[in-house]
Design an enzyme around this catalytic site. Structure first.
Site: not given
Ligand code: ATP
Ligand code: MG
Length: 561
Positions: A36, A262, A272
């Site tokens: 994204e 992850r 982020k």
């Protein structure tokens, strides 16, 4: 055409099964990396990139990049460009063109209409708060919306009106009609589309409704012909929704979602949102601050693409989230640089030494190897003279036990040059050391017969006359290594002394290197020339120190200690 390969992890085992069962034509493999564009990528994304591109390469397949740009209020082109740069820098090639979920807004709209026609989606007039409140929880089922049973015709009309801008932001949403009593809360009529008047960085003001990620992602995968849609484990509970959305897609070959763990690394912030906070609150100098776990930061810090890829290979792929020790990443960069980084002598914290018996204007050239582990990298001439710098910590006026460096009355060797003896320490009125006076044993120059004589300590040094100013930036971890999860906000845990600036002196050979060059400063660690360097004033970031604690730990574990 792909063939089965020996699988080295559970994802490859799944792909092998698909090849065996002829799920995709010719056993093709097409993965994607779907960032994204709402911030900079970090070390966690490196793992995802290496995994997606690595798997495709292994199976002779391809990898798309697709920007998941469905949230225009947070996204912009700066991030798009930075992300593409990062992937290229890591050494991967995506299948052109670069894709954007926004390219599919017209098709996604049609998919939504199709779901409405199938009786699988409806327009809901409830506010987002009402939707949240009626979702229920793990113990209680949700409550069906009063608008849930609108007719297909009414839903189609309302959805089109939403698209045409008839309703204000938030007035209506399109929801999937699944099951408000599903034990999986994700499946309780999730929202598929919302009204949002925000200018999109690619589609401008064409749209005032935007699909949600859960809807856009599976269908974008399907439209591109993605075979294996690899994502992190928190999406596992969303997999039923991923598959549900694919009902709108008529194609025969549907993508499969597979989840992996992850990556977390000790001392590193990999979110982020948190990274943005540190940048916006000026805790760091920017997205490429060398202390950050962003790819831009790792690059500026001096990490190589090879070291990051090696790191991802070492940590492997699993389903259980875990935290990897930062020492492993540091091990990978040392491994990469130890043979290829040239050596340079730099005194990071200089103190002046005067050789009282050495001729005033004499300059000698000392030959030193550029890299002892690879003689083919050659040698260089290092100027030596009467006035020199040595490291402040290499001198002790009142030495502790086993201190074999410079102390009054004792001899040390200057690397590649002479044995010198400390006779006198010159101080100012405040008692601070200004100079150390030594005598040079002129018969002991390395490479001559007199060099046989051994002394315990060898120090690195830089001649004053030809010294180049180097600002050395020494970094510590942003989050202390011993930090444990507690309830404190991460901003409170940040190490305020994580950057130490030293005014060092380097041998002149350093001037031949360009910004971005990496070397080992003898005894002081691996460094990279930073973009802040100016003519006659260089700036070097310490990538990592020389001591390799992780390798030692590993050895201990292997030896069962
Ligand atoms: P963040 O939580 O930092 O905002 P994100 O998951 O929202 O990250 P995306 O841009 O959506 O960021 O991620 C792109 C891809 O990278 C996704 O497939 C995501 O699963 C993967 N990814 C993100 N963070 C990690 C991580 N820590 N380890 C492995 N993969 C990750
Ligand atoms: Mg995400």
């Amino acid at each position: 055409m792909s063939e089965m390969v020996e699988s080295s992890n559970f994802i490859e085992a799944e792909i092998n099964k698909d090849i065996e069962n002829h799920v995709y034509a010719n056993g093709r493999v097409l993965t994607r990396f779907p960032p994204e564009p709402n911030g900079y990528l970090h070390v966690g994304h490196v793992k995802s990139i290496c995994l997606n591109f690595g798997i495709a390469m292994k199976y002779n397949g391809l990898t798309n990049i697709r920007f998941d740009d469905t949230n225009p209020s947070k996204e912009n082109v700066e991030y798009v460009n930075a992300i593409l740069d990062n992937v290229k820098w890591l050494g991967f090639k995506w299948e052109e063109p670069v894709h954007y979920a926004s390219d599919y807004f017209p098709q996604l709209y049609e998919f939504a209409c199709k779901l409405i026609r199938m009786g699988l989606a409806y327009v809901d007039d409830q506010t987002s708060e009402e939707i949240k409140e009626t979702r229920g929880d793990l113990e209680n089922p949700g409550v069906e919306s009063p608008w849930r049973n609108r007719s297909i015709e009414e839903n189609l009309k309302l959805f089109e009106e939403m698209k045409n801008g008839k309703y204000p932001d938030g007035a209506k949403v399109l929801r999937a009609k699944i099951d408000m009593a599903s034990p999986n809360i994700v499946m309780r009529d999730p929202v598929l589309y919302r009204i949002l008047r925000a200018t999109h960085h690619r589609t401008g003001d064409t749209w005032c409704i935007y699909p949600l990620y859960d809807f856009a992602h599976p269908l974008s995968d399907a439209l591109e012909g993605i075979t294996h849609s690899i994502c992190t484990v928190e999406f596992e509970e969303r997999r039923p929704l991923y598959n549900w959305c694919l009902q709108a897609f008529a194609g025969k070959e549907k993508p499969r979602q597979i989840e992996f763990a992850r990556l977390n690394v000790t001392t590193m912030i990999t979110s982020k949102r948190k990274l943005r906070r540190m940048v916006e609150e000026h805790v760091v100098s920017g997205w490429d601050d060398p202390r950050l776990a962003t790819i831009a930061g790792l690059k500026r810090r001096g990490y190589t693409p090879e070291s990051l890829r090696h790191f991802c290979e070492l940590i492997g792929i699993s389903k259980a989230n875990s935290t990897v020790d930062i020492g492993m990443l540091e091990y990978c960069i040392r491994e990469d640089l130890k043979d290829k980084a040239p050596r340079i002598m730099t005194v990071v914290d200089p103190i002046k030494v005067v050789l009282t018996n050495y001729p005033e204007d004499k300059i000698e050239y000392i030959t030193l190897e550029n890299n002892p582990s690879d003689p083919t990298i050659g040698t260089r001439q290092v100027p030596f003279g009467k006035n020199l710098f040595i490291e402040r910590e290499d001198f002790m006026e009142n030495p502790i036990k086993k201190f074999f460096r410079m102390t009054p009355g004792k001899e040390v060797r200057l690397k590649g040059a002479y044995i010198i003896k400390c006779d006198d320490v010159i101080k100012n009125k405040q008692g601070e050391i200004l100079e150390i006076h030594c005598t040079c044993d002129m018969d002991t120059r390395s490479g001559t017969p007199g060099a046989e004589r051994k002394v315990k300590g060898t120090l690195h040094w830089v001649a004053e006359k030809t010294a180049v100013e180097v600002e050395c930036r020494l970094y510590d971890y942003l989050i202390p290594k011993e930090d444990e999860e507690d309830n404190r906000d991460f901003m409170e845990k940040i190490n305020k002394n994580s950057l130490q600036i030293m005014h060092g002196k380097a041998e002149p050979a350093i001037k031949e290197y360009a910004v971005g060059s990496r070397f080992q400063f003898l005894r002081k660690g691996y460094f990279i020339l930073d973009k802040d360097s100016r003519e006659n004033y260089l700036v070097a970031n310490r990538i990592v120190g020389l001591r390799d604690t992780w390798a030692k730990e590993k050895q201990k574990v292997q030896q069962g200690k």
